[in-house]
Design a protein around this motif. Structure first.
Motif: not given
Ligand code: C2E
Ligand code: CA
Ligand code: CA
Length: 581
Positions: A308, A360-361, A363-364, A375, A379, A421, A451, A481-482, A505, A538-540
């Motif tokens: 990502n 934003e919460a 998951a880990r 994730p 996920i 989701s 979201e 989202d996205d 992002k 997102e992703g700034v």
């Molecule tokens: P998302 O919802 O689009 O979450 C944002 C993701 O972008 C997060 O990755 C976050 O760490 C990452 N991110 C934010 N700012 C930046 C940045 O400046 N640079 C970079 N490179 N990345 C950034 P994460 O935590 O790996 O999560 C990935 C995806 O997994 C999430 O995308 C979301 O779709 C899913 N996810 C995470 N937690 C949950 C959850 O509890 N439930 C569900 N259904 N999906 C989840």
């Protein structure tokens, strides 16, 4: 030789390469002269031998020379037929000419000279003529059919690019030649969304447009290397690159294919902002056979998707070749749910003045041997095996518990965003689950945000809409989202009572690379505002992204530049800092 000239010299179109792969070798054209000559010689000899009264004595046998006329004329006819069969059009025209040229003489002999001995020759000539016409037209038909079958076997029907068989054949040939080349796997990001939400024919339109842009680069030779683009199937394409002299030159070529997607693709009046993931591997450095090369390039491409990151191009590294551990992953998820080891991080969101908006919460999860699993991996796996609602629910509950305690202690007016989701949201008990959490942890509903992704709006629009309307009635906020990944019709959005639009992002990554990308983000922001939504990017990660977003009127940001996902203790520190400001 300057670079342009050398490019010109090395340029080779996809069709040319394809033809060299598929067309069977023909005999050199000039050899047709041999058969023409044979025909002329045997013909002259037949004319001399036929009327002859001479007797040939071989040993004890006595043979009239004229009896050889039949043999000679058969050899002549055979060479005529060979010409038509082996030299196609050229042979046919030559044969036709030779036969027709004889008619005046035969006609003269039979009619004017009244030589009845020429009559068999006359008829034999006519019969040969009819045979070669039949052979020629029948041959052409078979030829055309074979050509079609051959083309079909190596061409992708939808995009008209070569297919994976052609690709594999070229790779095998290049390996035999022993020269260095690279295989690139190119996979369109979020293509599934387009297909699912807009229908297959729109999806096909996108594939055709992408293919045509890439083909143009390969055929023009503008990259400076010799490139061959093929469609592997689905939204996966491949690129074979030859004739580069450095790693940088190779990378530049791949970048030119990436940039070809920068302009918006419009299909059926819908705009698509397409990006792709590129993974590549080199022969013989990374692998020494075709299958392994493709596997390495695939592994690198999948790594791009997993990471990502803003970098959409990766070269293969040996540690990318992990085995498919989806079964193991499922076991890990089940174990983590059972042992209650799923936890959450909180990524801060800020307004443009760096004031905290909320978190934003995310998951880990750790594997049983203590390794973090991304994730991006677990996920989708949880979605696939139907565990996502449990997983979502756990993150929701745990983060809400922490957040409720925190805001009640500090009195901070900040928001908690949780991801839901599609499957989770569509579950019958979802609304009750949200209400229970609000009640149990004393969270004002206006400080809770759900979201959802764009695709939900189309997958099950009516049910989603009624569920979201009820959430709104409860006072809960909705974030989309996205936003922008694949789906772009605004009509659904217009009727959707959301509060926040989250720009994906991938748009922010590209935003400063050219003016049209920046304008695109600017227009999402304006449209979001017209519809009454706040907009968050997102992703700034960089300062100049922040500057641009301020300039074009973005409301909030979420990104590594001001805050990575934090452990709850660090999130608490951040809130206390802000509370004391
Ligand atoms: P998302 O919802 O689009 O979450 C944002 C993701 O972008 C997060 O990755 C976050 O760490 C990452 N991110 C934010 N700012 C930046 C940045 O400046 N640079 C970079 N490179 N990345 C950034 P994460 O935590 O790996 O999560 C990935 C995806 O997994 C999430 O995308 C979301 O779709 C899913 N996810 C995470 N937690 C949950 C959850 O509890 N439930 C569900 N259904 N999906 C989840
Ligand atoms: Ca999210
Ligand atoms: Ca997102």
């Amino acid at each position: 030789m300057n670079k342009d000239n050398s490019t010109q010299a090395r340029r080779t179109s996809i069709e040319k390469t394809l033809r060299s792969l598929t067309i069977s070798k023909e005999a050199p054209k000039w050899t047709v002269a041999f058969f023409a000559l044979l025909y002329i010689v045997t013909n002259i000899m037949t004319m001399r031998v036929a009327p002859s009264k001479e007797i040939l004595i071989v040993g004890d046998a006595r043979m009239p020379l004229s009896s050889f006329a039949g043999v000679l004329s058969s050899i002549g006819n055979l060479s005529i037929i060979f010409m038509v069969v082996f030299y196609k059009k050229l042979g046919f025209i030559l044969a036709l000419t030779l036969l027709v040229l004889q008619f005046p003489k035969l006609f003269y002999d039979v009619v004017i000279n009244n030589t009845p001995t020429s009559l068999p020759g006359f008829f034999s000539n006519i019969l040969t003529l009819v045979s070669i016409i039949l052979i020629f037209f029948n041959n052409s038909k078979i030829e055309r059919y074979q050509q079609k079958v051959r083309e079909h076997a190596v061409t992708d029907v939808l995009t008209k690019l070569p297919n994976r068989f052609a690709d594999a054949e070229l790779v095998e040939r290049l390996i035999k030649q022993g020269k260095t080349f690279s295989v690139v796997t190119m996979d369109i990001n979020n293509f599934k969304n387009i297909n699912e939400t807009m229908g297959q024919s729109t999806g096909n339109g996108v594939l055709i447009e992408v293919a045509s842009r890439w083909k143009k680069i390969a055929d023009s030779g503008s990259s400076g290397t010799v490139d061959f683009v093929a469609r592997q199937g689905g939204d996966e394409f491949s690129l074979i690159i030859r004739g580069y002299y450095s790693d940088q030159e190779l990378l530049d070529t791949i970048k030119s294919y990436e940039s070809a997607l920068a302009d918006i693709i419009t299909i059926d009046e819908c705009d698509f902002y397409i990006s792709a993931s590129f993974g590549y591997a080199e022969f013989p450095t990374d692998a020494d056979n075709g299958d392994a090369l493709f596997a390495c390039a695939d592994a690198a491409m999948l790594e791009v998707k997993r990471a990502n990151s803003s970098d959409h191009i990766l070269r293969f590294k040996p540690d990318m070749l992990k085995t498919d551990h989806s079964i193991e992953l499922e076991r890990e998820i089940r174990a983590a749910l059972e042992n209650d080891t799923i936890f959450f991080n909180l990524q801060p969101q800020f307004d443009m003045k760096h004031k905290l908006r909320g978190f934003e919460a995310l998951a880990r999860m750790k594997s049983s041997d203590g390794r973090f699993i991304s994730p991006g991996e677990f996920i989708p796996a949880a979605e696939k095996v139907g565990l996502i609602d449990k997983l979502d629910g756990t993150v929701f509950r745990k983060s809400a518990e922490f957040f409720g305690e925190l805001i009640n202690r500090t009195g901070m007016n900040i928001t908690l965003s949780v991801n839901a989701s599609v499957r989770h949201l569509m579950k019958n008990g979802f609304l009750k689950e949200v209400q229970d959490i609000i009640d149990r942890y004393a969270i004002p509903p206006g400080q809770l945000e759900i979201e959802i992704t764009e695709s939900i709006m189309i997958d099950s629009y009516e049910k989603a809409l009624s569920c979201i309307n009820e959430l709104k009635e409860m006072g809960v906020k909705i974030a989309i989202d996205d936003f922008g990944t694949g789906y772009s019709s605004l009509s659904y959005l217009h009727r959707f009572p959301a509060d926040l639009l989250k720009i994906d992002k991938s748009f922010i990554d590209k935003m400063n690379s050219d003016d049209s990308s920046k304008q695109f983000v600017a227009s999402i922001i304006s449209i979001g505002h017209i519809m009454g939504f706040d907009v968050i990017s997102e992703g700034v990660e960089e300062n100049d992204q922040l500057d641009t977003l301020r300039e074009i009127g973005c409301d909030f940001i979420q990104g590594f530049i001001w805050g990575r996902p934090l452990m709850k203790e660090d999130a608490e520190k951040l809130v206390l800092e802000q509370a004391n400001k």
